[in-house]
Design an enzyme around this catalytic site. Sequence first.
Site, mmCIF file in Angstrom:
data_model
loop_
_atom_site.group_PDB
_atom_site.id
_atom_site.type_symbol
_atom_site.label_atom_id
_atom_site.label_comp_id
_atom_site.label_asym_id
_atom_site.label_seq_id
_atom_site.Cartn_x
_atom_site.Cartn_y
_atom_site.Cartn_z
ATOM 1 N N TYR A 42 -43.157 -28.985 -24.701
ATOM 2 C CA TYR A 42 -41.873 -29.281 -25.352
ATOM 3 C C TYR A 42 -41.597 -28.328 -26.515
ATOM 4 O O TYR A 42 -42.428 -28.110 -27.390
ATOM 5 C CB TYR A 42 -41.858 -30.723 -25.876
ATOM 6 C CG TYR A 42 -40.606 -31.034 -26.656
ATOM 7 C CD1 TYR A 42 -39.390 -31.220 -26.006
ATOM 8 C CD2 TYR A 42 -40.620 -31.102 -28.047
ATOM 9 C CE1 TYR A 42 -38.228 -31.477 -26.709
ATOM 10 C CE2 TYR A 42 -39.461 -31.361 -28.764
ATOM 11 C CZ TYR A 42 -38.269 -31.541 -28.088
ATOM 12 O OH TYR A 42 -37.121 -31.782 -28.790
ATOM 13 N N HIS A 72 -28.003 -26.403 -34.675
ATOM 14 C CA HIS A 72 -28.298 -27.565 -35.508
ATOM 15 C C HIS A 72 -27.730 -27.449 -36.925
ATOM 16 O O HIS A 72 -27.889 -28.370 -37.730
ATOM 17 C CB HIS A 72 -29.803 -27.807 -35.562
ATOM 18 C CG HIS A 72 -30.345 -28.441 -34.301
ATOM 19 N ND1 HIS A 72 -30.133 -27.905 -33.064
ATOM 20 C CD2 HIS A 72 -31.065 -29.577 -34.098
ATOM 21 C CE1 HIS A 72 -30.706 -28.669 -32.143
ATOM 22 N NE2 HIS A 72 -31.271 -29.691 -32.746
ATOM 23 N N ASN A 187 -38.004 -29.700 -37.572
ATOM 24 C CA ASN A 187 -38.616 -30.979 -37.253
ATOM 25 C C ASN A 187 -39.474 -31.396 -38.445
ATOM 26 O O ASN A 187 -40.503 -30.785 -38.703
ATOM 27 C CB ASN A 187 -39.496 -30.810 -36.004
ATOM 28 C CG ASN A 187 -39.292 -31.910 -34.987
ATOM 29 O OD1 ASN A 187 -40.160 -32.137 -34.162
ATOM 30 N ND2 ASN A 187 -38.177 -32.598 -35.027
ATOM 31 N N TYR A 272 -34.168 -65.336 -70.521
ATOM 32 C CA TYR A 272 -35.086 -64.590 -69.648
ATOM 33 C C TYR A 272 -34.998 -63.078 -69.840
ATOM 34 O O TYR A 272 -35.990 -62.368 -69.673
ATOM 35 C CB TYR A 272 -34.794 -64.905 -68.182
ATOM 36 C CG TYR A 272 -35.241 -66.271 -67.722
ATOM 37 C CD1 TYR A 272 -35.800 -67.198 -68.601
ATOM 38 C CD2 TYR A 272 -35.099 -66.640 -66.386
ATOM 39 C CE1 TYR A 272 -36.193 -68.442 -68.168
ATOM 40 C CE2 TYR A 272 -35.496 -67.891 -65.937
ATOM 41 C CZ TYR A 272 -36.044 -68.795 -66.833
ATOM 42 O OH TYR A 272 -36.441 -70.028 -66.400
ATOM 43 N N ARG A 275 -37.359 -62.768 -72.705
ATOM 44 C CA ARG A 275 -38.684 -63.362 -72.517
ATOM 45 C C ARG A 275 -39.418 -62.787 -71.304
ATOM 46 O O ARG A 275 -40.648 -62.725 -71.285
ATOM 47 C CB ARG A 275 -38.539 -64.882 -72.374
ATOM 48 C CG ARG A 275 -39.847 -65.615 -72.400
ATOM 49 C CD ARG A 275 -39.727 -67.130 -72.547
ATOM 50 N NE ARG A 275 -38.445 -67.707 -72.287
ATOM 51 C CZ ARG A 275 -38.234 -68.712 -71.425
ATOM 52 N NH1 ARG A 275 -39.242 -69.196 -70.718
ATOM 53 N NH2 ARG A 275 -37.046 -69.233 -71.282
ATOM 54 N N PHE A 320 -42.236 -36.996 -37.022
ATOM 55 C CA PHE A 320 -40.955 -36.647 -37.640
ATOM 56 C C PHE A 320 -40.141 -37.873 -38.030
ATOM 57 O O PHE A 320 -39.159 -37.765 -38.754
ATOM 58 C CB PHE A 320 -40.129 -35.804 -36.664
ATOM 59 C CG PHE A 320 -40.063 -36.391 -35.283
ATOM 60 C CD1 PHE A 320 -39.320 -37.531 -35.029
ATOM 61 C CD2 PHE A 320 -40.758 -35.818 -34.238
ATOM 62 C CE1 PHE A 320 -39.266 -38.085 -33.766
ATOM 63 C CE2 PHE A 320 -40.705 -36.358 -32.961
ATOM 64 C CZ PHE A 320 -39.959 -37.503 -32.724
ATOM 65 N N GLU A 406 -33.181 -40.270 -28.804
ATOM 66 C CA GLU A 406 -33.613 -40.657 -30.149
ATOM 67 C C GLU A 406 -32.940 -41.995 -30.470
ATOM 68 O O GLU A 406 -31.914 -42.051 -31.131
ATOM 69 C CB GLU A 406 -33.251 -39.554 -31.141
ATOM 70 C CG GLU A 406 -33.972 -38.250 -30.804
ATOM 71 C CD GLU A 406 -33.266 -37.007 -31.304
ATOM 72 O OE1 GLU A 406 -32.318 -37.140 -32.108
ATOM 73 O OE2 GLU A 406 -33.652 -35.902 -30.879
#
Length: 501
Positions: A42, A72, A187, A272, A275, A320, A406
């Site tokens: 791959y 990309h 990646n 609070y 405190r 990844f 994905e």
Amino acid sequence: MAQMRAFFAGGRAPGVDARARAGIDRAAAVIADIARGDVPVYGVNTGFGKLASMRIAPDDTARLQRNLILSHCAGVGDPLPRAETALMMLLKVNSLARGASGVRWELIALLEAMLAHDIWPNVPEQGSVGASGDLAPLAHMAAVMIGEGQAWGAKVDGHPVSGSEALGNAGLDPIVLGPKEGLALINGTQFSTAVALGALFDLWHLVESQIAVAALSTDAIMGSTAPLRPEIHALRGHRGQIEVAAAMRGLLDGSEIRESHREGDTRVQDPYCIRCQAQVAGAALDQLRMAAHTLAIEANAVTDNPLVFEDASVISGGNFHAEPVAMAADQIAIAIAELGAIAQRRIALMVDPTLSFDLPPFLTPEPGLNSGLMIAEVTSAALMSENKHLANPCSTDSTPTSANQEDHVSMAAHGALRLRRMVDNLAHIVGIELLCAAQGVEFRAPLQTSAPLRELVKRLRTTVPPLGEDRMVSADIGRAAALCATGLDLCTLEMGESASL
């Protein structure tokens, strides 16, 4: 972690140990052999994602990697700031140097040279879903390495220039990507991790400041220090709670204001927000340390795919997927929201004459004629509410992408990016608290607060005078926020034991 913090603050990038080269060269040789052969692996001699079943001829492997980067580069939005971009590049160097990615030494050396020559790519912030890596942001980084895209640099003035020009200005040449090298560059989780770390580093200074400001608020409303006694916190045992209580005790030690109401105070217990300060801030501190530990591990991780092992096997996996980063970002977001929530309640306490133990309404010497810090408190409430909305978890979101290949994603990039706005909101909340606390303590004159807290008020007053007659306070808030964001140096907390680069 200390190395990363120092680099993020403007320090020099640590270099890759020369001893790592043998492992890097070994893995690169494995990938080169695969690229020349017939066995499909791959991303080396196949397509990507849903196109993984398509074989690529040996002569086309370089073109495959270049096309991967260009296709990309699909990010949108504002450019990632310089400090986060440089940290992202450093984390990518660190990951590739582990020798499991199959890239050549020359690729790592180019990234190091870009850091050394102060070249940072124009990386749009939006476009990653935090699985299959931060593909789009890292592709914009990689584009500059092959002479494409845009970048800034020490010799670039104003607008970014082309990647080839930015490299050329520094005497560097673009690289021709070898087998798997484009995939190894994009990646990974380095974008999400760098953004989350940057927010954490900025936040840490602010947390230290907030503890000092909270101590000043305690004195302003003449709060009790009994809830800070060490035996209370020892019985519970949480590290952060114990440390916050100890820091506040030290900051309030010697306060005349505190000594003036030890006896005869009719209040049995404070609200609070006074405190329980150590409990809330301490819990946030512990969460931030856990997130820091996760992010430090991720900063040292190999997060691309497939991975090359010492026995020359190449195995596809899922490192990844940025789920650890997404969950760490959610932890940080929750801590920010809670720190802002309790700070806002202290602000509300100080401006409310029914609760502030004799302070004038809205901390103005002439209430009615003047509104004082009335709307500053409203602003703090608006910022607190915004942070509570932003703190909704991102790691529980997912959407299928890449033709359902994905099909579960982390949303780590989204989770990390919102932290910067949340930190800025918190800085302004703490800045407003500082304005109120300083004004409140000054109304206690002639009684004085402790020496370190007097110094804090003095530092504020160099840029923000006391509020008498009403004036526009937006600039005052900004100055106080900036003072708190840089760290007041009155409280120092260790980020925790964790891995370093």
